[in-house]
Structures are given as C-alpha cells and as structure tokens.
Enzyme design. Structure first.
Site, PDB file in Angstrom:
ATOM      1  N   HIS A 163       0.840  -1.193   0.000  1.00  0.00           N
ATOM      2  CA  HIS A 163       0.000   0.000   0.000  1.00  0.00           C
ATOM      3  C   HIS A 163       0.871   1.238   0.000  1.00  0.00           C
ATOM      4  O   HIS A 163       1.920   1.255   0.631  1.00  0.00           O
ATOM      5  CB  HIS A 163      -0.915   0.012   1.234  1.00  0.00           C
ATOM      6  N   ASP A 223      -7.975  -5.033  -0.928  1.00  0.00           N
ATOM      7  CA  ASP A 223      -8.406  -5.801  -2.098  1.00  0.00           C
ATOM      8  C   ASP A 223      -8.114  -7.286  -1.972  1.00  0.00           C
ATOM      9  O   ASP A 223      -8.754  -8.100  -2.626  1.00  0.00           O
ATOM     10  CB  ASP A 223      -7.699  -5.283  -3.353  1.00  0.00           C
TER      11      ASP A 223
END
Ligand SMILES: CC(C)(COP(=O)(O)OP(=O)(O)OC[C@H]1O[C@@H](n2cnc3c(N)ncnc32)[C@H](O)[C@@H]1OP(=O)(O)O)[C@@H](O)C(=O)NCCC(=O)NCCS
Length: 376
Positions: free
Chosen positions: A260, A311
C-alpha cells in the site's frame, strides 16, 4: 521554492474532515470514528449519512436517508437502453462510467444550478443509481430481463437482489454491507483526488464522478481486487503458491492485493475482510481460496515485509457472495461513490482550483523550426 514529488507522494493537497488514513499506525478514520468502531456496528447508509453530514444519524434521520436513496433508484429509460445495448463483452466499469456520464444529460441544469442543496440531491441520486447500473448490465449481458427496482431493501441487499434476481440471505446482505462500510472513503486516494480535481474546475457532479470511476478502474487502484482472483485461479492450488510467488518476485512482478502506498504496517480494513472471507469460504465449501490467500500473505510478509491490503481479501469475499470477478471493481465503485460525493461537496464548500506545477525535463529552449521537407 516549489517542492517536487513524483506521484505527489508526501504532498498535502487539501484539507478534509471526512477521512484520515494514518499509514504508520494502520488506522482509518471516518469523521472522527475509527473504522474498527464502525465496521459491524453501523450500516452503509449510516456511513453515507455520516460522510455527508459529518455526524451519525438518529433513527428518524436514518429512515429518511434510506427512503430517499430507495426512492431515487429508478434509471431514466435512455440509460436503461444504453445498458441493454452495451456490447455484452464490455468492461462493466466502462458501462458504469458511461451511464453515470449519461445521467448528466438528464440534468440540464447541472452546471447552472450549483447550490449545495442541488448538488447534494445529485449525490443522493447518483449514489442510489450506481448499483442499479452495475447489476442491470450484468443481467443484460446474460440476456436476462431487468427486474424493477425495489424500495424495501438496503443498498447492499438491493444490489445482490438485482444482480442475481434472488433476494439475498441476511448473512450475504450483511457481509456486503460491511464491505461497503469499509470501502466508503479513504482520504485522498487517486479516484477521490480525480473527483476533487475535476469538481475544482466548477464543472458538474456527474463529470466528477465519471472521472473518479475512470480512475478507480486502473489495476493499481480498484482493479487490484480482480487481479487477486485471476492470480488465485492461475495458481490453482495451495501447493503451488510458494513457487508462484518466488517466480513473480524474481521477475519483479507485483502481487495483486499486497502493499500500500500509505499503510506500511497494516491496512485496517484487511482483517475485517479476512474474517468475513474465512467464514464465507467455509460456508460456501471452497476453503482453498482462503488457504492460498493466507499462504500468499504470509510469504509476502516474510519476503518483502509487505501486508495484504483491502483488495486482497475482498476478492475472496465477493467471490464467495457469487459476484462475478469483473464486477469486483464496480462493487468497490458503488461503495466509494458515497465518499466521492462527500469529497465533491466538501471541495465545493471552499473551492480552490487544483493546478500543480510540472518540472520541465525536456530539451533546453532555443531550438529553431526546421522546414518540414528538410527534417530527417
Ligand atoms: C499499492 C502499490 C502501488 C504501492 O506501491 P509503492 O508505494 O511503490 O510500494 P512500496 O514503495 O511500499 O514498495 C516497496 C517495495 O516493495 C515492492 N512491492 C510493493 N508492492 C508489491 C507487490 N504487490 N508485489 C511485489 N512487490 C511489491 C516494491 O516494488 C518495492 O520493491 P523494491 O524496494 O525492491 O523496489 C503497490 O504495493 C502495488 O502495486 N500493489 C499491488 C496492487 C494493489 O494491490 N493495489 C491496491 C492498493 S489498495
């Protein structure tokens, strides 16, 4: 002295009271509430109200918010026709982007009447319709009829109903509702930034949401959840995970759903989705997906010190809910639409046109034009 930062990393481009992404602590905050406080305790509609009003609704306000959203679900006939006539193999994000853009044509005053109330009504209308667009396209491409919208189901349950034609179980509806809560907002992520940049020109709300949908579609943003399922399908079984990861890393390829830009310790949404994925996988009788996922997450932590992001597990959750892979990103968009709208409304409250600078690295100035016939 201008500050230069590729991808605007580390640059504070605006203020917001909507959400905070605190990367080093692995914390996500909506209007003062930690996401761990909200997830499982409040519905998606309560979060919609929170983001649009900066406080949670009381019971009466929640009922009004739910009723308003439910009353705005009906799509104009022209948009239904667009969905029916879209190529069956179209990317559902393209259909969503085009249908939202088309909604703007049914609101000729969108640019003239820019009061906060009028724009809030547009936000409600788009948020109410975006799920219908995705579900209708999924049915239309299979040659199925489009069931009339219903006014007796919440946003998550209504999407599942329209998509499958069957009323979802309470567990399925509640699971998707929590996923919607977790996806509703996320600071100045790329699609939200797109929406804010677009509306900062004082264009209309439809244009800003259209920009945001196009941005979310990219594989480094919303598209990553689809990539996760494709990766799991490609790996096929738990015993092949280690070799797959080794090969991908050796070839410097990215593992979808891992890493991320902001969270460097933990993506706080991931544990909620992981727990839901574990429960659903057992129930649906497909534990291999979650087992493969757990091993990938473990290896990526060991080898690269990278964590699973939102996700990674949402892919398994959506798969277990019977949502087809190419609707994963549209589902993300449905939930994030409320956040985009909140940011658009906030941007308009105190607007300043976004206009960053570029560092010019081209040829030094002073070149002379060579006549076209003399150019090499
Ligand atoms: C999200 C993302 C774009 C962030 O990228 P970033 O900020 O450049 O990542 P970092 O700076 O933390 O990367 C650190 C290192 O890990 C690597 N890395 C990051 N994510 C990786 C991944 N998913 N798979 C393999 N390696 C990865 C980087 O290549 C870098 O390696 P290096 O030091 O050898 O060059 C990136 O992690 C990614 O592409 N992830 C997969 C797509 C995804 O899941 N997106 C959804 C985000 S919610």
């Amino acid at each position: 002295m201008p500050v230069s930062s590729r991808g605007l990393e580390g640059i504070v481009a605006n203020t917001t009271r909507l959400s905070a992404v605190i990367g080093d602590k692995g914390q996500l905050i909506y209007c003062g509430y930690d996401i761990n406080e909200l997830a499982g305790k409040v519905s998606y509609e309560e979060v919609v109200f929170l983001l649009w009003n900066n406080r949670l609704p009381n019971r009466r306000e929640l009922s009004e918010c739910e009723e308003t959203l439910r009353s705005l679900r009906q799509l104009p006939d022209g948009v239904v026709e667009l969905i029916k006539n879209a190529p069956k193999n179209a990317n559902p994000m393209d259909v969503m982007r085009t249908a939202i853009s088309m909604l703007g044509m049914y609101d000729p005053d969108a640019l003239k009447e820019m009061s906060a109330d009028a724009n809030k009504q547009r936000a409600r209308s788009i948020t109410a319709k975006i799920g219908v667009i995705a579900a209708y396209f999924h049915r239309a491409r299979q040659g199925k009829e489009l069931p009339p919208v219903r006014g007796d189901l919440g946003e998550a349950a209504h999407f599942l109903y329209l998509m499958s034609g069957e009323e979802p179980t309470k567990e399925a509806a509640d699971t998707l509702d929590v996923a919607f809560v977790l996806h509703a907002d996320h600071g100045t992520n790329a699609s939200t930034f797109s929406a804010r940049v677009t509306i900062s020109t004082l264009t209309d709300v439809y244009s800003a949401i259209t920009s945001a949908i196009g941005t979310l579609k990219g594989p480094l943003h919303g598209g990553a959840n689809e990539g996760v399922i494709h990766m799991l399908e490609e790996i096929g079984s738990e015993d092949r995970v280690d070799a797959y990861i080794e090969k991908q890393l050796a070839e410097k390829k990215k593992i979808m759903g891992i890493g991320h830009r902001v969270y460097k310790t933990l993506d706080p949404r991931a544990p909620h989705l992981r727990n839901m994925a574990v429960k659903l996988s057992e129930k649906v009788g497909e534990p291999k997906w979650i087992k493969m996922s757990e091993r990938i997450a473990q290896l990526m932590k060991e080898k690269k010190n990278l964590n699973a992001n939102v996700d990674f597990y949402s892919a398994t959750v959506y798969h277990s809910l019977g949502i087809p892979t190419d609707l994963f990103t549209p589902v993300f968009a449905i939930a994030r639409c409320s956040g985009w709208c909140a940011h658009i409304l906030e941007q308009l409250e105190d607007n300043r046109l976004f206009r960053p600078l570029s560092e010019y690295v081209g040829e030094p100035v002073g070149k002379k034009v060579v006549p076209i016939d003399e150019r090499p």
